[in-house]
Write a protein that holds these residues in place. Structure first.
Motif, PDB file in Angstrom:
ATOM      1  N   GLU A 121      44.086  13.481 132.428  1.00  0.00           N
ATOM      2  CA  GLU A 121      44.551  14.339 131.166  1.00  0.00           C
ATOM      3  C   GLU A 121      45.014  15.625 132.023  1.00  0.00           C
ATOM      4  N   HIS A 122      45.851  16.389 131.250  1.00  0.00           N
ATOM      5  CA  HIS A 122      46.360  17.676 131.669  1.00  0.00           C
ATOM      6  C   HIS A 122      45.331  18.624 131.466  1.00  0.00           C
ATOM      7  N   PHE A 123      44.922  18.394 130.219  1.00  0.00           N
ATOM      8  CA  PHE A 123      43.911  19.551 129.503  1.00  0.00           C
ATOM      9  C   PHE A 123      43.096  18.543 128.498  1.00  0.00           C
ATOM     10  N   PHE A 124      42.020  19.317 128.172  1.00  0.00           N
ATOM     11  CA  PHE A 124      40.985  18.613 127.353  1.00  0.00           C
ATOM     12  C   PHE A 124      41.218  18.860 125.835  1.00  0.00           C
ATOM     13  N   PRO A 125      41.037  17.830 125.069  1.00  0.00           N
ATOM     14  CA  PRO A 125      41.397  17.981 123.534  1.00  0.00           C
ATOM     15  C   PRO A 125      40.404  19.149 122.658  1.00  0.00           C
ATOM     16  N   VAL A 126      39.256  19.425 123.385  1.00  0.00           N
ATOM     17  CA  VAL A 126      38.543  20.140 122.373  1.00  0.00           C
ATOM     18  C   VAL A 126      37.842  21.558 123.541  1.00  0.00           C
ATOM     19  N   SER A 127      37.405  22.437 123.033  1.00  0.00           N
ATOM     20  CA  SER A 127      36.872  23.565 123.763  1.00  0.00           C
ATOM     21  C   SER A 127      35.656  23.724 124.311  1.00  0.00           C
ATOM     22  N   ASN A 128      34.799  22.888 123.552  1.00  0.00           N
ATOM     23  CA  ASN A 128      33.124  23.037 123.799  1.00  0.00           C
ATOM     24  C   ASN A 128      32.558  21.588 123.590  1.00  0.00           C
ATOM     25  N   SER A 129      31.370  21.423 123.854  1.00  0.00           N
ATOM     26  CA  SER A 129      30.565  20.371 124.078  1.00  0.00           C
ATOM     27  C   SER A 129      30.342  20.009 122.645  1.00  0.00           C
ATOM     28  N   GLU A 130      29.924  21.039 121.537  1.00  0.00           N
ATOM     29  CA  GLU A 130      29.596  20.394 120.201  1.00  0.00           C
ATOM     30  C   GLU A 130      30.848  19.535 119.652  1.00  0.00           C
ATOM     31  N   ALA A 131      31.937  20.334 119.755  1.00  0.00           N
ATOM     32  CA  ALA A 131      33.231  19.671 119.257  1.00  0.00           C
ATOM     33  C   ALA A 131      33.558  18.304 120.031  1.00  0.00           C
ATOM     34  N   PHE A 132      33.216  17.914 121.196  1.00  0.00           N
ATOM     35  CA  PHE A 132      33.237  16.877 122.017  1.00  0.00           C
ATOM     36  C   PHE A 132      32.514  15.838 121.407  1.00  0.00           C
ATOM     37  N   ILE A 133      31.280  15.928 120.952  1.00  0.00           N
ATOM     38  CA  ILE A 133      30.320  15.091 120.340  1.00  0.00           C
ATOM     39  C   ILE A 133      30.898  14.677 118.974  1.00  0.00           C
ATOM     40  N   GLU A 134      31.166  15.727 118.395  1.00  0.00           N
ATOM     41  CA  GLU A 134      31.987  15.437 116.862  1.00  0.00           C
ATOM     42  C   GLU A 134      33.028  14.740 116.822  1.00  0.00           C
ATOM     43  N   LEU A 135      33.984  14.778 118.345  1.00  0.00           N
ATOM     44  CA  LEU A 135      35.373  13.871 118.385  1.00  0.00           C
ATOM     45  C   LEU A 135      34.664  12.477 118.655  1.00  0.00           C
ATOM     46  N   LEU A 136      33.653  12.306 119.224  1.00  0.00           N
ATOM     47  CA  LEU A 136      33.159  10.974 119.620  1.00  0.00           C
ATOM     48  C   LEU A 136      32.864  10.474 118.460  1.00  0.00           C
ATOM     49  N   ARG A 137      31.982  10.817 117.674  1.00  0.00           N
ATOM     50  CA  ARG A 137      31.401  10.353 116.389  1.00  0.00           C
ATOM     51  C   ARG A 137      32.473  10.180 115.416  1.00  0.00           C
ATOM     52  N   ALA A 138      33.617  11.021 115.322  1.00  0.00           N
ATOM     53  CA  ALA A 138      34.950  10.780 114.177  1.00  0.00           C
ATOM     54  C   ALA A 138      35.573   9.466 114.851  1.00  0.00           C
ATOM     55  N   LYS A 139      35.768   9.287 116.131  1.00  0.00           N
ATOM     56  CA  LYS A 139      36.399   8.073 116.556  1.00  0.00           C
ATOM     57  C   LYS A 139      35.570   6.811 116.393  1.00  0.00           C
ATOM     58  N   SER A 140      34.243   6.971 116.267  1.00  0.00           N
ATOM     59  CA  SER A 140      33.420   5.883 116.080  1.00  0.00           C
ATOM     60  C   SER A 140      33.573   5.582 114.583  1.00  0.00           C
ATOM     61  N   SER A 141      33.782   6.551 113.540  1.00  0.00           N
ATOM     62  CA  SER A 141      33.947   6.312 112.113  1.00  0.00           C
ATOM     63  C   SER A 141      35.204   5.689 111.735  1.00  0.00           C
ATOM     64  N   GLY A 142      36.193   6.026 112.735  1.00  0.00           N
ATOM     65  CA  GLY A 142      37.535   5.305 112.109  1.00  0.00           C
ATOM     66  C   GLY A 142      38.652   6.326 112.198  1.00  0.00           C
ATOM     67  N   GLY A 143      39.782   5.853 111.713  1.00  0.00           N
ATOM     68  CA  GLY A 143      40.926   6.833 111.755  1.00  0.00           C
ATOM     69  C   GLY A 143      40.878   7.816 111.035  1.00  0.00           C
ATOM     70  N   GLU A 144      40.490   7.704 109.703  1.00  0.00           N
ATOM     71  CA  GLU A 144      40.196   8.884 108.581  1.00  0.00           C
ATOM     72  C   GLU A 144      39.470   9.932 109.271  1.00  0.00           C
ATOM     73  N   SER A 145      38.367   9.474 109.854  1.00  0.00           N
ATOM     74  CA  SER A 145      37.469  10.917 110.329  1.00  0.00           C
ATOM     75  C   SER A 145      38.131  11.398 111.413  1.00  0.00           C
ATOM     76  N   VAL A 146      39.140  10.709 112.399  1.00  0.00           N
ATOM     77  CA  VAL A 146      39.603  11.454 113.179  1.00  0.00           C
ATOM     78  C   VAL A 146      40.583  12.448 112.870  1.00  0.00           C
ATOM     79  N   LYS A 147      41.491  12.125 111.690  1.00  0.00           N
ATOM     80  CA  LYS A 147      42.621  12.695 111.085  1.00  0.00           C
ATOM     81  C   LYS A 147      41.719  13.895 110.471  1.00  0.00           C
ATOM     82  N   ALA A 148      40.679  13.909 109.848  1.00  0.00           N
ATOM     83  CA  ALA A 148      39.970  15.145 109.195  1.00  0.00           C
ATOM     84  C   ALA A 148      39.450  15.986 110.506  1.00  0.00           C
ATOM     85  N   PHE A 149      38.948  15.332 111.602  1.00  0.00           N
ATOM     86  CA  PHE A 149      38.692  16.225 112.771  1.00  0.00           C
ATOM     87  C   PHE A 149      39.726  17.085 113.370  1.00  0.00           C
TER      88      PHE A 149
END
Length: 318
Positions: A121-149
């Motif tokens: 990756e050339h750069f990261f998808p989020v800026s901080n650890s809290e957002a990163f955990i939220e992104l992982l949880r959104a991916k676990s929940s499915g596409g709609e959660s990722v879109k909302a994120f």
């Protein structure tokens, strides 16, 4: 010398730095990886599939000494590296394009340690650890959660648009460029600090030289080493005024000064069971003299979750 944590077989563990330990939800982050990828007991939860590469790092352009007095840039260092697929799948296919990783434990000639942990990756998808955990949880929940994120976090949209447009040609590890993602500071003899990012670029044109199959990467790099060598150039990019240093989701653009500071030459590659990389904690905050961490909050998050992960992983092997 900045060494906040280290857990390597044969070396003593060093405690985490004296920062607020509740600044990052380590167990929550670790659980988010397991929820997304599953539990690979006794193995890394991210970058699960990989193998060891050992070699030497040698200095190249002495211009780097104006900015850093690291012993890495003054003499040859030994390297125990690990190449890997990004993600927690235990058996991703080598013959299909995917994101990759390169991590290195560097032991300098004066026994200083330095660790590098990079991705394609050339750069990261989020800026901080809290957002990163939220992104992982959104991916676990499915596409709609990722879109909302993504709606709530524009950096993910920028990340996806940029990386989605990159060349998806299948390349082996030795033909791949790896990026630091996070920023660091170089420190020279006078104590002056310079913000940098870096990448490791293939020195040659090492490509696919053996028949492809789901596990051909190790065989391929061994063949390329035997056929003339495998190496990557460490290219350090100096920050320009105005570059965002402490946010890994912001890409540096435009013309920058680059220095080819060193070259990593692979001497041998082997399965994890036959090498030393499996029991190394590739903590990006283990830095040699001449380096310091930037204010990027993801560095501390990575350091803490890596320490938790290796402790968990090694205990599962007992």
């Amino acid at each position: 010398m900045f060494r906040p944590s280290l857990l390597v077989v044969g070396l003593a563990a060093v405690s985490l730095p004296a920062v607020a330990e509740d600044s990052f939800d380590v167990e929550g982050g670790f659980a988010a990886f397991e929820n997304l990828f599953g539990v690979t007991e006794g193995m890394r939860r991210n970058h699960t599939k990989g193998f060891c590469v050992e070699g030497v790092l040698t200095p190249e352009d002495s211009a780097i000494l104006e900015f850093s007095n690291s012993p890495m840039f003054k003499g040859a260092s030994s390297v125990i590296a690990r190449v890997s697929h990004k993600g927690g799948k235990s058996a991703p296919a080598d013959d299909k394009y995917g994101l990759l990783g390169l991590s290195m434990q560097i032991l300098t000639s004066d026994d200083d340690l330095h660790v590098i942990a990079m991705n394609t990756e050339h750069f990261f998808p989020v800026s901080n650890s809290e957002a990163f955990i939220e992104l992982l949880r959104a991916k676990s929940s499915g596409g709609e959660s990722v879109k909302a994120f993504a709606i709530a976090n524009p950096s993910l949209r920028k990340y996806s648009e940029y990386h989605g447009g990159l060349d998806k040609t299948l390349r082996p590890y030795e033909g791949t460029k790896f990026f630091s993602v996070n920023s660091f500071l170089l420190v020279n003899e006078a104590g002056e600090e310079t913000a940098i990012r870096f990448d490791f670029r293939p020195s040659g044109e090492e490509g696919i030289v053996v028949p492809t199959h789901p596990n051909f990467f190790l065989e391929n790099i061994q063949a390329n080493i035997a056929n003339g060598g495998v190496s990557w150039d460490m290219v350090i990019t100096l920050a320009n005024p105005g570059d965002v240093v402490d946010d890994p989701s912001v890409q540096w653009t435009g013309t920058h000064t680059e220095i080819v500071a060193a070259r990593f030459t692979a001497k041998t590659a082997m399965a994890e069971n036959d090498g030393q990389c499996d029991e190394i904690n590739y903590d990006p905050l283990i830095l040699s003299q001449g380096f310091a961490p930037s204010g990027d909050p993801m560095l501390e998050a990575r350091s803490q979750i890596y320490a938790h992960g290796i402790s968990q992983r090694l205990s599962e092997k007992e």
